[in-house]
Enzyme design. Structure first.
Site, PDB file in Angstrom:
ATOM      1  N   LYS A  80       0.857  -1.186   0.000  1.00 17.81           N
ATOM      2  CA  LYS A  80       0.000   0.000   0.000  1.00 17.81           C
ATOM      3  C   LYS A  80       0.888   1.228   0.000  1.00 17.81           C
ATOM      4  CE  LYS A  80      -4.624   0.756   0.835  1.00 17.81           C
ATOM      5  NZ  LYS A  80      -5.798  -0.115   0.665  1.00 17.81           N
ATOM      6  N   HIS A 183     -19.069   6.246  -2.280  1.00 17.32           N
ATOM      7  CA  HIS A 183     -18.938   5.563  -3.580  1.00 17.32           C
ATOM      8  C   HIS A 183     -19.397   4.111  -3.533  1.00 17.32           C
ATOM      9  CE1 HIS A 183     -16.071   8.954  -4.224  1.00 17.32           C
ATOM     10  NE2 HIS A 183     -16.727   8.960  -5.363  1.00 17.32           N
ATOM     11  N   TYR A 186     -23.339   3.650  -2.030  1.00 16.13           N
ATOM     12  CA  TYR A 186     -24.458   4.063  -2.884  1.00 16.13           C
ATOM     13  C   TYR A 186     -24.858   2.900  -3.807  1.00 16.13           C
ATOM     14  CZ  TYR A 186     -27.403   6.402  -6.220  1.00 16.13           C
ATOM     15  OH  TYR A 186     -28.490   6.722  -7.021  1.00 16.13           O
TER      16      TYR A 186
END
Ligand SMILES: NC(=O)c1ccc[n+]([C@@H]2O[C@H](COP(=O)([O-])OP(=O)(O)OC[C@H]3O[C@@H](n4cnc5c(N)ncnc54)[C@H](O)[C@@H]3O)[C@@H](O)[C@H]2O)c1
Ligand SMILES: CC(C)C[C@H](N)C(=O)O
Length: 366
Positions: A80, A183, A186
């Site tokens: 990451k 994001h 929904y």
């Protein structure tokens, strides 16, 4: 922080500190484990309180990706990046281009994608400098924004958890409380609404709440009330560490299944959920849809193939629940075992010698 001590404790491979004065880039690339393959994990851009906090986040998130990728059955390790900065104010083209060159310097040991604070447009800039980036625009033949696919995976995993708790995986008529309707959530709400579930939502962003109320007939509640509402399923889709000493006793749901990373504040909260008889779908297993989708780009993106693989999240959650019941252990621990055992098996099988072109013996075989 004592970086080497931390890295040794959890067996990290590498950390790269990237600085570019011109663009303001301050990034930490962290590679946890590449036993299964190159480390794939997103880039988070965030305003950290200190450099230590940023380093700690990069380390923690990179290790999380090792487990996520292993449990998802991907031939990828975990890594990451965090970029220190405000994603609303501090981004510029040169920054992501400079970052792309640092990734290129790792020669494929690390592949990036979106995470909190970064977008498809940012990945497109990185792509100008290196092929070791995914979640790039469909215009480049790539998969684009991973969030809708993450949502589909969460939906599939939620059904598997519902099967265990309610004896059916139909979500029709179920009351589902969703924390954060950004994001991922929904699109998750859209799937749930289409299946006939009733939604209760909350978000610090009033517009996001309003959209869910209007589009899906969701009921809105205050931020702190989401834990205690009467519901069948609780879907944390905002922040980490939300299952903690303050919230756990308020939860009435029989299932916890949501997109947020690192939902348990501490592992003992996972133990407590097990004791309370709540079916907890481990976060990194249920939210792997995004990484499964972007990983497919490495084979030349094929949406149908990617979605098929995302659907296996149902089976992965079911397997974790099976192990949890068989060994009478919490589901988070069952997931960790699944991931660790796969990595260990592959580590052993890779110990067989294979001659490659760089080996000292290779000249003798030409
Ligand atoms: N996007 C992906 O593909 C993906 C993949 C795996 C995991 N995740 C994880 O899922 C979660 C959601 O991701 P996203 O991409 O939808 O992010 P997002 O930023 O679009 O959505 C998060 C939403 O949570 C809201 N929020 C923040 N604090 C809140 C609080 N205290 N209470 C209620 N709402 C709050 C925000 O206003 C926002 O609308 C994150 O934890 C992310 O790490 C995302
Ligand atoms: C590779 C990305 C799509 C990873 C995603 N941000 C996650 O946490 O799973």
């Amino acid at each position: 922080m004592e970086i080497f001590k931390y890295m040794e404790t959890y067996d990290y491979e590498q950390m790269v500190i990237c600085q570019d004065k011109q663009s303001g880039l301050k990034a930490i690339i962290c590679i946890h484990d590449t036993t299964l393959g190159p480390a794939l994990g997103g880039t988070r851009m965030w305003t950290y309180d200190s450099e230590d906090a940023a380093i700690e986040d990069a380390l923690r998130l990179a290790r999380g990706m090792t487990y996520k990728n292993a449990a998802a059955g991907l031939n990828l390790g975990g890594g990451k990046t965090v970029i220190i900065g405000d994603p609303k104010k501090d981004k510029n083209e040169e920054m992501f281009r400079a970052f792309g060159r640092y990734i290129q310097g790792l020669n494929g040991r690390y592949i990036t994608a979106e995470d909190v604070g970064t977008t498809v447009e940012d990945m497109d800039l990185i792509y100008q400098e290196t092929p070791f980036v995914t979640g790039v625009s469909p215009a480049f033949g790539s998969s684009g924004n991973p969030s809708p696919v993450t949502a589909y995976g969460v939906y599939r995993g939620m059904k598997a958890a519902a099967m265990e708790a309610f004896g059916t995986d139909s979500l029709e008529g179920k009351v589902i409380a969703v924390q954060g309707v950004g994001h991922v959530a929904y699109t998750l709400c859209k799937h749930l609404h289409e299946e006939g579930a009733s939604l209760i939502v909350t978000d610090i962003n009033k517009e996001a709440v309003q959209r869910a109320v209007e589009d899906f007939g969701a009921k809105a509640v205050d931020i702190d009330d989401i834990y205690s509402v009467d519901c069948d399923i609780f879907a944390p889709c905002a922040l980490g560490a939300i299952i903690n000493d303050d919230t756990i006793s308020k939860i009435k749901a029989k299932v916890i299944a949501g997109a947020a990373n690192n939902q348990l504040k501490e592992t003992r909260h996972g133990d407590a959920l097990h004791e309370m008889g709540i079916v907890y779908a481990p976060d990194y297993v249920i939210n792997a849809g995004g990484v499964i989708n972007v990983a497919d780009e490495l084979n030349g993106y094929n949406r149908e193939r990617a979605i098929k693989k995302v659907e296996t999240i149902y089976d992965n959650i079911a397997s974790v629940i099976e192990i949890s019941k068989r060994d009478n252990i919490p589901t988070y621990l069952a997931a960790d075992r699944l991931a660790e055992e796969r990595i260990e098996r592959m580590r052993k099988s890779r110990s067989q010698f294979l001659l490659n072109e760089r080996h000292i013996l290779s000249s003798r075989t030409r």
